[in-house]
Design an enzyme around this catalytic site. Structure first.
Site, PDB file in Angstrom:
ATOM      1  CE1 TYR B  98      31.919  50.850  14.226  1.00 39.18           C
ATOM      2  CE2 TYR B  98      30.917  52.922  13.571  1.00 39.18           C
ATOM      3  CZ  TYR B  98      31.332  52.056  14.556  1.00 39.18           C
ATOM      4  OH  TYR B  98      31.175  52.382  15.869  1.00 39.18           O
ATOM      5  CD  GLU B 196      32.831  78.056  23.546  1.00 41.75           C
ATOM      6  OE1 GLU B 196      33.275  79.160  23.915  1.00 41.75           O
ATOM      7  OE2 GLU B 196      33.163  76.986  24.083  1.00 41.75           O
ATOM      8  CG  ASP B 248      32.158  79.653  27.512  1.00 42.09           C
ATOM      9  OD1 ASP B 248      31.170  80.410  27.466  1.00 42.09           O
ATOM     10  OD2 ASP B 248      32.086  78.410  27.619  1.00 42.09           O
TER      11      ASP B 248
END
Lengths: 823, 363
Positions: B98, B196, B248
């Protein structure tokens, strides 16, 4: 209206009655009713056509006399009518010819000439006179002054349409300020709705006639087109017709008119590009067609049971054993020398054998003896000796002819045909040759002389039978190949061609001659009868009338269409002040005459539309049609006989040979356009890149200097490298009292660059390095240096000057986008 | 971090600018070479046991308009970073993006945050200074630690001593952006369990897994931030704790393990500093899907592509991973960590983890 139905026979006089109302029509009357055919369909168009005809005539007249044309056209309103005045500086017309030129249709010098000229038929200007008198009822007013004459002739005339002859109402002498030339004044019903076409016509005429000065004054506007060159178009010469372009009727007419006795003389005298050799080729082709060729059979091989020697001895009686043996031997040897021998070749062999033996032995071999010998040998050769005649030829293991034909047919047909088929075919074909003996007049065609058509009929019949009985196919290609193979081994006969007087009136023989001429390879007609504008002058003409950025032109070599030579030229102008919106402009010309009407019917337009202009960097919506953008495409077709679609000569007909050349000419010019556009595009990209980098890099340099707290770095060299630019940089160093100057050229581009560098120095430079020259002018020294600098290399110019000298560097030879100069 | 480090980082940056300056002066085209950051250009460093960049380089050169823009942005960023270091302030990557809007030169402004992130990575690599030393922070990742660990953190408001079980709430201890400001005071932990997903982390905490097994539960929050990986590496190196990773059972999760263990492709220049090559993978393994009969989803096309691309990834070219990935391609299935709940809420802490950790020799 009541109609009475009548039946034939009811009124016996009907045919006579009808005949009474039938009469011949004069050409003037015909065109009076069919004005549109000559381009006078409306008042608007009529005016343009009249201007066109008058200007074409004026240009032709001036050029023919080697005068640079200076033509003045004026159109003014005259009450209900328009008055058209066309003045030229041509040679003028004599008192005798003038009325006919203007007052008789189909009167002209060009219709019979094979030479490029604007006018061809002798209709144009007299048609304008006719149109004028029809619409305004006023006579044409013509003034003409020939070179050197004191006074000008003045005529007022109309055309008597009943007999197509001029009717002169006023004839007097007058004074005229032009030293020579012609002026015609016509009044006609007209309007200026076709003003644009009129302007186009004059402007386009100026483009293709850069040697002419044209002026147009019409009620609203006034144009002057000055000359771009003082060079007249090369003078054209009339040529004789080309053998490839004449028709049967023409040749029959020429045969009646010629002074030549022989066909050879006739073709050499009356046609262009025919010398002795070509004449011989034509005559050979003629013989093949008219007389046919004679079949050449193989002489017997040693293993064959054919004894020519014995056959001759048997046929020769009362000539003494020694002489007979020598005669027979000489013939047998002579025949053996041939690979294949035809009847007339055998005749020659026997003749020479007879002559030789006569000389050696003193025995006379008379005609009968010779004939007997020929017949004996020939019958042996064609296997037609009485004992083994063709009727019971089956008893023999195989006829010589069949074996010979089998080899030819086997060679000529595809390998897929099996031997048996070929054999059966050869057998039938051989029988056809055998039948020739019995056929026809008393002697039959013992010589086996056949035209190609007849040979083909033999082949067809043999093939048909083979198909029928052997149930195999024997197609068109195979038949054609076999026919060709046999025809190729057959010999052209030595018979003398008929004399011209024999040929004259013999339609079939003449037709054979025309076919023979077409079949012979003959050099293209000479082009001195044509006067192309030339690439340079096309460019000059375009430059004169269009303010464009780029011009290209192409002139093709001459081609032939229907015996008339033609040359196609094309020119392209692009960019500049040409309108960028809408589709490009196509300018069509035929024999230097602009074609302004019937654009859509013209072969030129068709070709332009068929070209994929996108390939050449132009915008073309849909990929076909006229290209869009600021482009002018001009096409000029020059020919001794331009094929127009109609008498009004508005559009070139779609003749394939001409279309091909038009396409090639346009493509040639378009290729130049393409490379120009590509270059321009890459220059544009370069300029864009330069603009962006020219902004970013100094900012980067500034920032880098700020961050590192140093002075701003010099970035010119880096920029020159980045842009693949050519960098020219001057270094000056103190050198004793004076200064040593070096101008370094650094080539960062991918190609070799040829530069022209001029350094203007205010004091005399000394110790100049090699390759540079210096010229003094008004106290300034021009140092000229033209180095060739290879890619990624550099070159330096060095010299010394006194301390107070100033410099000014001028660099040419490199596009400004690619150049960085640091002085 | 000391003032010397800051000064050195600043000098490195200015040297880089000076390099451009010299290139201009020599009439050269300004340029900057960085290693190509793709999976084809990472290679295994045997000495350090991590994956680092190979020899292939990409050149940012002012030769083209695009290259010149990049270099201009680089110079502007260098100026900004040098000023920031001088003033001893810090900013986030997003703030840099920015902030470029305020630069006077429009050509120097970033068009996306990816661009500014990449540029900062370029500068890290070329100058050999880490982003943290430029005082550039990522956005807060919010990754946490829960477990028997006592540490001291250097905060802007002074030092804080924190025990990651006793002094923290349910959420655990939040890992700061620069974990090098932490000093480890002591630990009763036996191993590190990096997890995770947040759901599984909460399950483990609720079931008291950290207390029961003396585990340091590190929440990875998806693809782990540099700080998470750095603290994991420090915990492993300094406290000698084995590291295990629990994710996972799908290709994306294997990459999470990969970046903990081998380093990520984008930060391979920092692998030595971030990667823990000794980290072990717990699961969910494709074999577990079969063995525990876990509820599963079919592999999508993108899953299959990802698995196939992992087979070509040099980091996964081990017997273990090839076997697992090929098995999963055969199965055509994937399972989430939380699918273990199909066997009861305590199944993961009572059965699955003890079994797996046992097999791996951690317990």
């Amino acid at each position: 209206m009541t109609s009475f139905q009548s039946t034939l026979g009811d009124e016996p006089g009907i045919a006579e009655e009808l005949a009474e109302s039938q009469q011949s029509i004069s050409i003037a009357e015909f065109f009076e009713k069919n004005k549109h055919m000559l381009g006078f369909d409306s008042g608007a168009r009529g005016l343009v056509t009249a201007v066109k005809e008058a200007v074409d005539n004026a240009l032709d007249a001036a050029e023919e006399s080697g005068i640079l044309p200076d033509i003045y056209v004026e159109i003014e309103e005259a009450g209900d009518y328009y008055r058209l005045i066309v003045e030229d500086n041509g040679p003028g017309l004599t008192k005798e010819s003038l009325p006919k030129v203007f007052g008789k249709l189909l009167y002209g010098s060009r219709f019979h000439a094979r030479e490029q000229s604007r006018g061809q038929q002798g209709i144009g200007i007299s048609a304008a006179v006719l149109y004028s008198q029809l619409t305004s009822g006023k006579p044409a007013k013509i003034t003409s002054r020939t070179q050197g004459s004191e006074e000008a002739e003045y005529f007022e005339l109309i055309i008597d349409t009943d007999d197509n002859e001029p009717e002169i109402s006023v004839e007097e002498t007058t004074t005229w300020d032009r030293p020579h030339g012609t002026r015609i004044e016509l009044e006609m019903e007209a309007n200026m709705r076709a003003r644009q076409q009129l302007h186009d016509y004059i402007k386009h005429t100026a483009v293709v006639n850069p040697h002419a000065r044209l002026e147009l004054r019409e009620p609203q506007e006034h144009f002057k087109f000055e000359r771009a060159t003082d060079q007249l178009p090369a003078e054209t010469e009339e040529i004789r017709p080309h053998p490839h372009g004449v028709e049967l009727g023409t040749v029959m007419k020429m045969l009646t008119a010629t002074d030549s006795q022989t066909v050879s003389g006739f073709v050499q005298e009356e046609f262009t590009r025919v010398g002795k050799k070509t004449a011989d080729s034509i005559i050979d082709e003629f013989r093949d067609r008219h007389y046919g060729r004679e079949m050449r059979w193989r002489p017997p091989a040693s293993h064959e049971n054919v004894d020519l020697h014995a056959a001759v001895e048997d046929a020769t009686a009362n000539k003494g054993a020694e002489a007979t043996a020598a005669f027979a031997q000489s013939i047998a040897d002579g025949v053996d020398d041939y690979d294949r021998i035809a009847y007339h070749e055998l005749l020659e062999t026997v003749e020479s054998a007879a002559e030789a033996v006569e000389d050696d032995h003193g025995t006379t071999f008379g005609d009968t003896v010779r004939e007997n010998a020929v017949e004996a040998v020939w019958l042996e050769l064609i296997d037609a000796v009485e004992t083994e005649s063709v009727d019971d030829g089956g008893a023999d293991d195989e006829s010589r002819l069949v074996a010979d034909l089998y080899d030819l047919a086997d060679e000529a047909t595809s390998t897929r045909k099996d031997d048996e088929t070929i054999h059966a075919f050869a057998d039938r074909l051989g029988a056809a040759f055998g039948d020739e003996l019995a056929a026809g007049d008393d002697e039959g065609n013992v010589r086996h002389r056949l035209t190609r058509t007849r040979l083909r009929a033999f082949v067809d019949r043999a093939a048909d039978l083979t198909e029928e009985y052997d149930d195999v196919s024997f197609g068109e290609t195979a038949r054609e190949n076999v026919t060709d193979a046999i025809w190729d081994v057959m010999a052209t006969v030595p018979d003398d061609p008929p004399l011209v007087r024999e040929l004259n009136g013999d339609r079939d023989a003449t037709s054979d001659l025309v076919d023979a001429m077409r079949a012979t390879d003959i050099m293209a007609p000479p082009t001195r009868c044509l006067s192309p504008i030339s690439e340079d002058l096309i460019t000059a003409g375009l430059e004169k009338e269009f303010d464009a950025d780029f011009y290209a032109s192409a002139t093709r070599d001459a081609g032939v269409s229907g015996g008339d030579p033609f040359i196609v030229e094309a020119g392209i102008a692009y960019g500049g002040d040409l309108p960028a919106e809408g589709s490009g402009e196509v300018m069509r010309f035929a024999n230097r005459v602009p074609l302004v009407y019937q654009r859509g019917a013209c072969a030129t337009t068709d070709v332009v539309k068929s070209i994929g202009w996108r390939n050449y960097g132009l915008d073309q919506p849909g990929g076909s049609g006229l290209p869009n953008g600021p482009v002018v495409i001009m096409v000029h077709v020059a020919s001794t006989n331009v094929p127009f679609t109609s008498e009004s000569k508005d559009a070139v007909a779609n003749v394939p040979e001409i279309e091909d050349e038009i396409e090639l000419a346009i493509r040639e010019a378009a290729r130049d356009l393409k490379s120009y556009l590509n270059k321009r595009r890459s220059m544009q990209q370069r300029r864009k890149k330069q603009n962006v980098l020219g902004k970013i890099l100094p900012e980067m340099a500034e920032k880098v200097a700020e961050v590192t707290d140093r002075d701003e770095p010099d970035i010119d060299d880096a920029i020159a490298r980045i842009m693949n630019n050519v960098l020219v940089e001057r270094n000056v160093e103190a050198n004793g009292d004076g200064r040593a100057v070096s101008v370094v050229v650094e080539n960062n581009s991918g190609t070799n660059e040829n530069l022209e560098i001029t350094d203007i120095v205010s004091a005399e430079p000394t110790a100049l390095s090699d390759g540079a020259t210096v010229v003094e002018m008004d106290g300034e020294w021009f140092v000229k240096w033209e180095p060739e600098v290879p890619s990624d290399d550099e070159a330096a110019l060095e010299y010394e000057v006194p301390d107070d000298a100033t410099f000014d560097l001028d660099v040419k030879g490199v596009e400004s986008e690619k150049l960085t100069v640091n002085q | 971090m000391s003032a010397d480090d800051t000064q050195e980082a600043r000098e490195q940056l200015i040297d880089l600018a000076a390099q451009f300056y010299d290139q201009f002066e020599l009439g050269e085209i300004p340029h900057m070479s960085v290693p190509t950051r793709t999976k084809n250009n990472i290679e295994y460093d045997e000495d350090k046991d991590v994956w680092v960049y190979g020899d292939r380089e990409s050149t940012r050169s002012a030769n083209s308009v695009q290259g010149a823009r990049k270099l201009l942005k680089a110079v502007y960023t260098i100026e900004f970073l040098a000023d920031q270091l001088e003033e001893d302030r810090s900013s986030t990557l997003r703030e840099l993006y920015y902030l470029s809007e305020s630069w006077d030169n429009e050509e120097a402004q970033f068009s996306s945050q990816d661009e500014s992130n990449n540029l900062v990575e370029d500068l890290e690599i070329v100058s050999g200074v880490t982003r943290e030393d430029f005082h550039m922070r990522p956005e807060e990742s919010g990754a946490t630690i829960m477990g028997p660990l006592h540490l001291r953190e250097q905060t802007r408001r002074g030092e804080r001593e924190i025990h990651c079980q006793e002094d923290v709430g349910e959420g655990g201890y939040q890992i700061p952006n620069n974990p090098d400001t932490i000093e480890f005071l002591g630990s009763d932990a036996d191993f590190i369990l990096a997890v995770e997903t947040g759901g599984m982390r909460d399950r483990l905490v609720e079931n008291g897994f950290d207390e029961e097994f003396n585990a340091l539960i590190v929440h990875l929050k998806g693809q782990p931030a540099r700080a998470t990986r750095r603290i994991t590496k420090r915990l492993h190196d300094e406290l000698d704790l084995p590291v295990t990773v629990f994710t996972d059972g799908d290709p994306w999760s294997y990459r999470i393990y990969g970046s903990v263990a081998y380093g990520s492709i984008k930060s391979a220049h920092l692998s030595e500093y971030l990667a823990t090559p000794e980290a072990d993978f717990i699961g969910i393994q494709p074999a577990d899907i079969v063995e525990y009969d876990l509820p599963s989803d079919p592999l999508s096309d993108s899953d299959i592509n990802a698995l196939e691309s992992e087979l070509e990834d040099p980091r996964f070219q081990t017997d273990y991973w090839e076997e697992q990935i090929e098995l999963q391609l055969d199965l055509g299935k994937k399972s989430e960590q939380q699918s273990l709940a199909a066997r009861g809420l305590d199944f993961v802490t009572d059965t699955y983890l003890p079994e797996r950790l046992g097999e791996m020799g951690v317990l």
